[in-house]
Design an enzyme around this catalytic site. Structure first.
Site, PDB file in Angstrom:
ATOM      1  N   ARG A   3      -6.600   1.958  -3.406  1.00  0.00           N
ATOM      2  CA  ARG A   3      -5.606   1.530  -2.615  1.00  0.00           C
ATOM      3  C   ARG A   3      -5.353  -0.146  -2.528  1.00  0.00           C
ATOM      4  NH1 ARG A   3      -8.562   2.686   2.288  1.00  0.00           N
ATOM      5  NH2 ARG A   3      -7.987   4.874   1.708  1.00  0.00           N
TER       6      ARG A   3
ATOM      7  N   ASP B  22      -6.772  -2.137   2.558  1.00  0.00           N
ATOM      8  CA  ASP B  22      -6.902  -1.137   3.923  1.00  0.00           C
ATOM      9  C   ASP B  22      -7.292  -2.050   4.826  1.00  0.00           C
ATOM     10  OD1 ASP B  22      -7.588   1.102   5.464  1.00  0.00           O
ATOM     11  OD2 ASP B  22      -9.480   1.312   4.590  1.00  0.00           O
TER      12      ASP B  22
ATOM     13  N   ARG C 290       0.766  -1.309   0.034  1.00  0.00           N
ATOM     14  CA  ARG C 290       0.016   0.254   0.026  1.00  0.00           C
ATOM     15  C   ARG C 290       0.864   1.431   0.009  1.00  0.00           C
ATOM     16  NH1 ARG C 290      -4.975   1.870   3.892  1.00  0.00           N
ATOM     17  NH2 ARG C 290      -5.163   3.836   2.967  1.00  0.00           N
TER      18      ARG C 290
ATOM     19  N   ASP D   5      -8.929  -1.711   8.668  1.00  0.00           N
ATOM     20  CA  ASP D   5      -9.439  -0.958   9.625  1.00  0.00           C
ATOM     21  C   ASP D   5      -9.702  -1.674  10.806  1.00  0.00           C
ATOM     22  OD1 ASP D   5      -8.961   1.206   8.110  1.00  0.00           O
ATOM     23  OD2 ASP D   5     -10.881   1.455   7.462  1.00  0.00           O
TER      24      ASP D   5
HETATM   25  P1  ATP Z   1     -11.271   5.545   7.172  1.00  0.00           P
HETATM   26  O1  ATP Z   1     -10.551   5.463   8.416  1.00  0.00           O
HETATM   27  O2  ATP Z   1     -12.208   6.717   7.047  1.00  0.00           O
HETATM   28  O3  ATP Z   1     -11.551   4.236   6.417  1.00  0.00           O
HETATM   29  P2  ATP Z   1      -8.851   5.168   5.630  1.00  0.00           P
HETATM   30  O4  ATP Z   1      -8.933   3.847   6.007  1.00  0.00           O
HETATM   31  O5  ATP Z   1      -8.800   5.216   4.269  1.00  0.00           O
HETATM   32  O6  ATP Z   1      -9.917   6.017   6.129  1.00  0.00           O
HETATM   33  P3  ATP Z   1      -6.059   5.222   6.264  1.00  0.00           P
HETATM   34  O7  ATP Z   1      -5.429   5.829   5.266  1.00  0.00           O
HETATM   35  O8  ATP Z   1      -6.157   3.903   6.365  1.00  0.00           O
HETATM   36  O9  ATP Z   1      -7.486   5.795   6.306  1.00  0.00           O
HETATM   37  O10 ATP Z   1      -5.721   5.342   7.669  1.00  0.00           O
HETATM   38  C1  ATP Z   1      -5.749   6.811   8.312  1.00  0.00           C
HETATM   39  C2  ATP Z   1      -5.555   6.800   9.709  1.00  0.00           C
HETATM   40  O11 ATP Z   1      -6.401   6.421  10.772  1.00  0.00           O
HETATM   41  C3  ATP Z   1      -4.277   5.995  10.049  1.00  0.00           C
HETATM   42  O12 ATP Z   1      -3.111   6.766  10.563  1.00  0.00           O
HETATM   43  C4  ATP Z   1      -4.934   5.196  11.465  1.00  0.00           C
HETATM   44  O13 ATP Z   1      -3.892   5.553  12.619  1.00  0.00           O
HETATM   45  C5  ATP Z   1      -5.981   6.186  12.014  1.00  0.00           C
HETATM   46  N1  ATP Z   1      -7.028   5.371  12.647  1.00  0.00           N
HETATM   47  C6  ATP Z   1      -7.818   5.463  13.768  1.00  0.00           C
HETATM   48  N2  ATP Z   1      -8.416   4.690  14.241  1.00  0.00           N
HETATM   49  C7  ATP Z   1      -8.376   3.645  13.360  1.00  0.00           C
HETATM   50  C8  ATP Z   1      -8.777   2.493  13.205  1.00  0.00           C
HETATM   51  N3  ATP Z   1      -9.937   2.198  14.072  1.00  0.00           N
HETATM   52  N4  ATP Z   1      -8.683   1.621  12.249  1.00  0.00           N
HETATM   53  C9  ATP Z   1      -7.562   1.848  11.693  1.00  0.00           C
HETATM   54  N5  ATP Z   1      -6.794   3.249  11.440  1.00  0.00           N
HETATM   55  C10 ATP Z   1      -7.345   4.060  12.420  1.00  0.00           C
HETATM   56 MG    MG Z   2     -10.816   2.518   5.632  1.00  0.00          MG
HETATM   57 MG    MG Z   3      -7.554   2.579   6.896  1.00  0.00          MG
END
Ligand code: ATP
Ligand code: MG
Ligand code: MG
Length: 368
Positions: free
Chosen positions: A100, A103, A91, A105
């Site tokens: 991406r 991802d 990624r 989460d």
């Molecule tokens: P979204 O969180 O809206 O799905 P995204 O997945 O595209 O957005 P990323 O680029 O994967 O966002 O990560 C953004 C930031 O979110 C990371 O730096 C991470 O530390 C933070 N973050 C906060 N809470 C969480 C969580 N529960 N899971 C994953 N990342 C998190």
């Molecule tokens: Mg996400």
């Molecule tokens: Mg994310």
């Protein structure tokens, strides 16, 4: 070691997304101290936010993970592990919500409600692009969980009645509300997780062919048999650990034997159903449907019905009537046989599943 149930949301829309997500499931399962507890269906989703990009594939995985010295530490350790897997999968830093490779989460971490700020020194230079995301190191439950059908739908596959901490409704009720809002076309389930194939499988949309099984089919017949049995028995029998090995041995014995009568339903290259018939073991004057299984993604596709019709026609050449045995608790299979003219003759208790006494039903059907 005490463990916490965590739910991870997976998404990808670059390259072979299904392959990426299947490999990510393997990587998550291999994390130290982790036990995998479930994998949702696979969904294809229209992109949200940045709309000019390929469709997303999404799924959710349930894991039991080490709780850590306290929930915040345990959750951050898991998040760091998720970020490391994302990096391993290539990624790259791109726009938020843009395309991406992978991802991951963290949706839920037991009953934890956390909002952990990132120490100022650790805020990356890219924070200028998206200051909100950069400052917040970790938030659980994931703040957008409630508003995203592409996460609620797969989560509801695994935990429909769960009420996440801080919520006032179940995952399933949030999913239903979101579905009304986004419309039925917003997201589409395309496959079930099939453990013996280590990926999600669902109909190709092409025709399903029925043919005799040959010796070369043994390993895939065993995989499909095992995957289909796991789905059919998910709520009614204990997990069957050695099932794939046992069935691989079995089909490697059966299929080279010229007297075997085995057919398979094939979608593309994939064996999606199997049928084995013969004479009934205790009553050789009767025919038997010994094995009839269809992978979950093809339930209702007509593949099972075609195998059933074939069984009747083939058995009628040698027998006046036939018998079969089905688990008493397998209501879906029993309805299928009853619709097809099979009548319950007796209910027995037999050792199954490694010796556990299990109620089974014997059905009979006239063939001519
Ligand atoms: P979204 O969180 O809206 O799905 P995204 O997945 O595209 O957005 P990323 O680029 O994967 O966002 O990560 C953004 C930031 O979110 C990371 O730096 C991470 O530390 C933070 N973050 C906060 N809470 C969480 C969580 N529960 N899971 C994953 N990342 C998190
Ligand atoms: Mg996400
Ligand atoms: Mg994310």
């Amino acid at each position: 070691m005490s463990r916490v149930r965590a739910y991870i949301g997976l998404g990808a829309n670059v390259g072979d997304a299904r392959r990426t997500l299947a490999d990510a499931v393997a990587a998550l399962s291999a994390l130290p101290g982790v036990r995998r507890r479930g994998v949702s269906r696979l969904y294809v989703t229209r992109p949200v936010g940045v709309e000019d990009q390929p469709d997303f594939h999404n799924a959710v995985v349930a894991l039991d993970v080490p709780a850590g010295p306290d929930l915040a530490t345990g959750a951050i350790e898991l998040l760091v592990a998720l970020k490391a897997i994302e990096r391993d999968f290539g990624r790259r830093r791109r726009e938020r919500w843009g395309p991406r490779e992978l991802d991951l989460d963290l949706l839920l971490f037991g009953r934890a409600r956390l909002a952990v700020e990132r120490p100022p020194a650790a805020i990356p230079a890219s924070a200028a692009l998206d200051p909100g995301a950069a400052a917040r190191l970790l938030e659980v439950p994931h703040p957008q969980l409630h508003d995203r059908l592409f996460v609620l739908a797969p989560l509801a596959d695994l935990a429909p009645r769960l009420v996440p901490p801080g919520w006032h409704e179940t995952v399933e009720s949030a999913r239903r509300r979101r579905e009304l809002k986004e419309g039925p076309g917003a997201i589409r389930a395309v496959g079930f997780w099939e453990e013996p194939y280590a990926t999600w499988l669902g109909p190709s949309g092409g025709p399903i062919e029925i043919r005799r099984a040959g010796p070369d089919d043994a390993d895939d017949v065993a995989r499909t048999h095992t995957g289909a049995a796991q789905a059919a028995y998910a709520r009614i029998a204990p997990p069957d650990r050695g099932g794939l090995d046992r069935r691989t041995k079995l089909w490697r014995e059966i299929l080279p034997d010229p007297s075997n009568r085995t057919w398979i339903a094939v979608d593309g290259d994939l064996i999606v159903g199997l049928l084995n018939i013969g004479s009934f073991r205790d009553h050789p004057e009767a025919g038997a449907v010994r094995t009839l299984y269809v992978l979950q993604g093809w339930w209702g596709s007509g593949a099972g019905q075609r195998l059933m019709d074939l069984a009747h026609a083939e058995l009628a050449r040698d027998f006046d009537h036939a018998l079969l045995t089905v688990l008493a608790a397998n209501a879906r299979a029993r309805r299928f046989y009853e619709r097809n003219g099979w009548e319950l003759v007796e209910t027995l208790v037999e050792p199954h599943f490694g010796g556990a006494l299990t109620e089974v039903c014997r059905y009979s059907r006239r063939l001519r």
